[in-house]
Design a protein around this motif. Structure first.
Motif, PDB file in Angstrom:
ATOM      1  N   MET A   1     -12.754 -12.178   1.241  1.00 36.55           N
ATOM      2  CA  MET A   1     -11.585 -12.247   1.699  1.00 36.55           C
ATOM      3  C   MET A   1     -10.708 -11.044   1.552  1.00 36.55           C
ATOM      4  N   PRO A   2      -9.830 -10.587   2.801  1.00 30.07           N
ATOM      5  CA  PRO A   2      -9.172  -9.230   2.872  1.00 30.07           C
ATOM      6  C   PRO A   2      -8.028  -9.432   2.381  1.00 30.07           C
ATOM      7  N   ASN A   3      -7.333  -8.341   1.652  1.00 32.11           N
ATOM      8  CA  ASN A   3      -6.162  -8.359   1.106  1.00 32.11           C
ATOM      9  C   ASN A   3      -5.151  -8.347   2.446  1.00 32.11           C
ATOM     10  N   GLN A   4      -4.354  -9.312   2.679  1.00 32.80           N
ATOM     11  CA  GLN A   4      -3.313  -9.305   4.041  1.00 32.80           C
ATOM     12  C   GLN A   4      -2.363  -8.659   3.953  1.00 32.80           C
ATOM     13  N   GLY A   5      -1.863  -8.102   2.798  1.00 30.33           N
ATOM     14  CA  GLY A   5      -0.581  -7.305   2.393  1.00 30.33           C
ATOM     15  C   GLY A   5       0.502  -8.148   2.652  1.00 30.33           C
ATOM     16  N   LEU A   6       0.565  -9.478   1.990  1.00 37.93           N
ATOM     17  CA  LEU A   6       1.722 -10.499   2.084  1.00 37.93           C
ATOM     18  C   LEU A   6       2.839 -10.022   1.233  1.00 37.93           C
ATOM     19  N   ALA A   7       3.851 -10.238   1.377  1.00 38.04           N
ATOM     20  CA  ALA A   7       4.956 -10.135   0.906  1.00 38.04           C
ATOM     21  C   ALA A   7       5.092 -11.459  -0.201  1.00 38.04           C
ATOM     22  N   ASP A   8       5.746 -11.260  -1.375  1.00 40.51           N
ATOM     23  CA  ASP A   8       5.948 -12.603  -2.185  1.00 40.51           C
ATOM     24  C   ASP A   8       6.300 -13.861  -1.575  1.00 40.51           C
ATOM     25  N   GLU A   9       7.332 -13.662  -0.626  1.00 42.60           N
ATOM     26  CA  GLU A   9       7.990 -14.672  -0.233  1.00 42.60           C
ATOM     27  C   GLU A   9       6.950 -15.205   1.097  1.00 42.60           C
ATOM     28  N   GLU A  10       6.053 -14.499   1.556  1.00 43.53           N
ATOM     29  CA  GLU A  10       5.139 -14.894   2.791  1.00 43.53           C
ATOM     30  C   GLU A  10       4.175 -15.674   1.856  1.00 43.53           C
ATOM     31  N   ALA A  11       3.865 -15.310   0.799  1.00 41.52           N
ATOM     32  CA  ALA A  11       2.709 -15.898  -0.001  1.00 41.52           C
ATOM     33  C   ALA A  11       3.125 -17.462  -0.445  1.00 41.52           C
ATOM     34  N   ARG A  12       4.467 -17.221  -0.985  1.00 36.91           N
ATOM     35  CA  ARG A  12       4.912 -18.392  -1.577  1.00 36.91           C
ATOM     36  C   ARG A  12       5.410 -19.622  -0.534  1.00 36.91           C
ATOM     37  N   SER A  13       5.688 -18.943   0.685  1.00 34.82           N
ATOM     38  CA  SER A  13       5.774 -19.920   1.871  1.00 34.82           C
ATOM     39  C   SER A  13       4.446 -20.745   2.381  1.00 34.82           C
ATOM     40  N   ILE A  14       3.265 -19.927   2.130  1.00 35.80           N
ATOM     41  CA  ILE A  14       2.018 -20.150   2.443  1.00 35.80           C
ATOM     42  C   ILE A  14       1.565 -21.354   1.419  1.00 35.80           C
ATOM     43  N   LEU A  15       1.948 -21.131   0.225  1.00 33.73           N
ATOM     44  CA  LEU A  15       1.527 -22.071  -0.726  1.00 33.73           C
ATOM     45  C   LEU A  15       2.461 -23.588  -0.548  1.00 33.73           C
TER      46      LEU A  15
END
Length: 158
Positions: free
Chosen positions: A134-148
Motif C-alpha cells: 500500500m502506498p502512502n497517499q499523503g492524506l491529511a488527518d481530516e481526510e483520513a478521519r473522513s475515510i474512516l
C-alpha cells in the motif's frame, strides 16, 4: 485495441496510487524506511498500529457529512485499489474492516502504512496475498478521519 485499454488502465492506476509530493518538498522514498529502521519492532502494538493516533473518538451515530467527504476522498485515493465489498481488487476489500480493526489502527495505517507493513504480521500476510504494498497517499488527518467514517458507513453504522 485491448492492449491500449490495458495500458491506459494500468497508467491510471499507477498514477492514482502514487505518493503526492507536497509543494516545495522533494519526495524522499527512503525517509520512511529510515524511520522504520530506528524504531524498536518489539514495541509495535498490533491493536493500535504505529503512528501518531493513540486514540480516535467515534460517535455512536455516523457523522453523515464526514462520511460523504470520506467517500469523495476515497473515490480519488482508494477505490482504484479497494472495493467496498469483501472482494479483493488490488488491495483487500473494505467490508467489515471497522469491525476487525480499532479506529486507531485504521487511521495509523492509512496515514503511515510503511512501518506497519514492515512490522505487522497480519499486514505482511495480506501483502503476500495482494502482492502490492500500500502506498502512502499523503492524506491529511481530516481526510483520513473522513475515510474512516465512510468505512463505518460501509459497515452499516447509522
Amino acid at each position: 485495441m485491448k492492449k491500449l485499454v490495458v495500458v491506459i488502465i494500468t497508467t491510471v492506476m499507477l498514477f492514482s496510487c502514487g505518493k503526492k509530493e507536497k509543494e516545495g518538498e522533494e519526495y524522499n522514498p527512503s525517509a520512511s524506511t529510515e524511520e522504520t529502521a530506528t524504531t524498536d519492532p518489539s514495541s509495535y502494538d498490533p491493536k493500535r498500529g504505529e503512528g501518531k493516533f493513540t486514540t480516535v473518538e467515534l460517535g455512536a451515530a455516523l457523522d453523515q457529512a464526514m462520511a460523504t467527504k470520506g467517500e469523495e476522498v476515497a473515490g480519488v485515493k482508494c477505490t482504484s485499489c479497494h472495493k467496498t465489498t469483501e472482494e479483493k481488487l488490488v488491495g483487500p476489500g473494505w467490508k467489515g474492516v471497522t469491525e476487525r480493526r480499532k479506529p486507531e489502527w485504521i487511521m495509523n495505517f492509512i496515514t503511515n502504512p510503511d512501518p506497519m507493513i514492515d512490522k505487522d504480521p497480519e499486514v505482511q500476510a495480506q501483502l503476500e496475498i495482494c502482492l502490492v504494498r500500500m502506498p502512502n497517499q499523503g492524506l491529511a488527518d481530516e481526510e483520513a478521519r473522513s475515510i474512516l467514517e465512510y468505512m463505518r458507513k460501509n459497515d452499516g453504522v447509522k
